[in-house]
Design an enzyme around this catalytic site. Sequence first.
Site, PDB file in Angstrom:
ATOM      1  CG  ASP A 157      41.523  39.612  46.531  1.00 12.07           C
ATOM      2  OD1 ASP A 157      41.253  38.665  45.761  1.00 12.07           O
ATOM      3  OD2 ASP A 157      41.910  39.436  47.694  1.00 12.07           O
ATOM      4  CD  GLU A 159      44.213  32.223  44.053  1.00  9.33           C
ATOM      5  OE1 GLU A 159      44.816  33.307  44.088  1.00  9.33           O
ATOM      6  OE2 GLU A 159      43.115  32.045  44.623  1.00  9.33           O
TER       7      GLU A 159
END
Length: 714
Positions: free
Chosen positions: A541, A704
């Site tokens: 991330d 996602e």
Amino acid sequence: MASQCGDGEITADEESPSVVSHHAEAKKEVPWTPQPPFEILNKYASHVKRFRHGRIIRPAPETTAGRSPHQELSADSILELAKMRLLQHTSQRCGDSDSFKYDPHLSSESNKDVELTSCLLNAAEKFANQQFDCAEKLLRRCILLSSHADSPVERVVKFFAEAIHERVDIERGKIDLHKNIFHLEDTLFDYQPAILALEQKLPSAQVTQFTAIQAVLDGVGTARKIHLIDFGIKTGLHWSIMMQGLANRENYPLELLKITAVGTSKDRLDETGRRLSSFAESMNLPFLYKTVVSETKGLKKDSFEFDPDEVVAVYSGLCLWSQLAWPNQLREFLQFVKNLSPCVIVVNEIEASTNTSVFIDRFHGALPFTIATFDCLDTCLKGDTIYRKIVEDVFFRDMIRNIITAEDEERTFRHAKISFWKELFAEFEIVGTELSDSTLYQARLLVKGNAAWDSCTLDMNGNYMLIQSIVTGAKFSDDRSCQRSEERREVMDGSDRTAVTETWLKKHRLLYVGATRHPFLLGIRDGSVDFASFKRWLGQDYIFVRAFVPFIASLLLKAWKESDDDSDVDVILGGMAALNDEIAWFKKEASKWGVALNSVVPQQTNLDYCRFLESLTSPDVDYTLAITAFWVIEAVYQESFAHCLEDGSKTPEELKETCQRWGNDGFGQYCRALQNIANRRLEKASDDVLAKAEVNLLKVLEHEVEFWNMSHGV
Ligand SMILES: Cc1ncc(CN)c(N)n1
């Protein structure tokens, strides 16, 4: 089941010209082997690697331009192409065999399928215009060319052509309408192995079974005495799956599960009952099985045994359609069901538009649905050719014949669209209730976890789940554009003003739930998360967030140039400023967990997502598109991490700060501000931008889900 019918047998049968022998074979008794409930779902663990891009984002319509030579087309694309061909070649209308131009880009099989389909479409039009000679000529050609029926499309064309030919003969007075005496319950019973194969292998059957079971379980809640009334129990396999779910219930042990099966054949109902009873016994489940032998017409409440302590649930699986020919009867039945005061009514029906007296509309309603189904049968029953043939020959041939040749009440095979059912239920104040998140998540997982079900899509229509076998690219865009004005109308003049983004989130709730309630997040929430997964997420991330910076910078530029409201820049600038702090946080957190950020290698999933972000930075991309994507990206994290902080969560102390970062109220307000901007822009957007924005929303959600999968290590 499949092992009962080895390959050798299938090959032999495949060569047989008659289907009768398959039927005899398939009628043999086979052991009933219900699959344990969550074993089916557990399959996902091993299949989850295939949890890749599904069909939610449909491909653009297939065209032959730019295609490699000899390409195979999907069945639904063949239909679209055949329609186009017919429109383009209006002069070649009466079965002139030389008039069909083969497309050099397509394989000979696809060319043949397109030719046959356009010939059939042409024949149906001619028949509808009472040009019987021309229709007959075209139909003969269809029947001749499809005589070997190699592909699903050919088989469909053959059945339809035979039926329309029969109809031509009826219209000419050559033959009387041969009444279809088709008794569904008997047929289902006679060909039980084929039905079991269908129930176990067809995505639509599996997803509906699971969704239905989960909806019933959610509906009955913690009740200790449950009474299920099933109108159309068939093999009863679904209840064996539910029994296992109930047997695992810990805090509220079951006192009694009672099933009342309604049907016309006592023998058949009893046989299903014997199986279910022995299954319940093997699980030590307190179980009672009752039957009500009756048509659905004229049912009496006192034929049922009720206990004041029990909670009643109703299941109607592929049962209501058979009453569409008698609307009053259908209404009486619904009133009857309503009077049983069930806590939940679960209905499962085929969605198609064949409930019309206009022949050509009926034809066009039945054809795509049949092609999609045959295509799906072809894929899912690959190793069970006998069963596929039975299902096609016994069920669908009769269905097609009835839809095409019969009129009025003789026309018993009917299907309606979801809007019809919704309106009908509303008359009885029966409204769709929301399916639980776990139901939606499981349904999606079930479809995505099976590579053979690639062509299956799940969508929500309000609270109703739609399972589609195949949707064409073309149909996708058509459907969307039809809905567009409706979506906008909701925004502009509805008194109940639902914004576009809310409408989309409802429509794509399945995918939204997939993105915001992923097992990785649920693991954080219940404390079972594997810290190695968390560290993987952290490192990946960080890379994503760095790629987010140029994306927001480009968005800021777009807002400054294109926005009609200065405050947009302020909101986006706030997000940009927070990123600085976020990057610092990642560095601190990484050192806490011993993650060397400099040596993290971006995974392909991450690179794909970053590439998508980069594509949105182009000056050609409209501001509305970019801001909508931005809102979804932020909102998914907000909703995901806020869930890990809600009451009842057991998020480990060391992960709370992470959850706070995106789950806090301030971040929630910021997401709502972004959503308001997106709504304001979408309200004024062109249909084209609106369509692209919706596709981008779906793309973000898919990315996602993949990001969580990657972090989770699947
Ligand atoms: C993959 C992903 N999606 C969203 C966010 C929230 N900015 C994020 N940090 N990472």
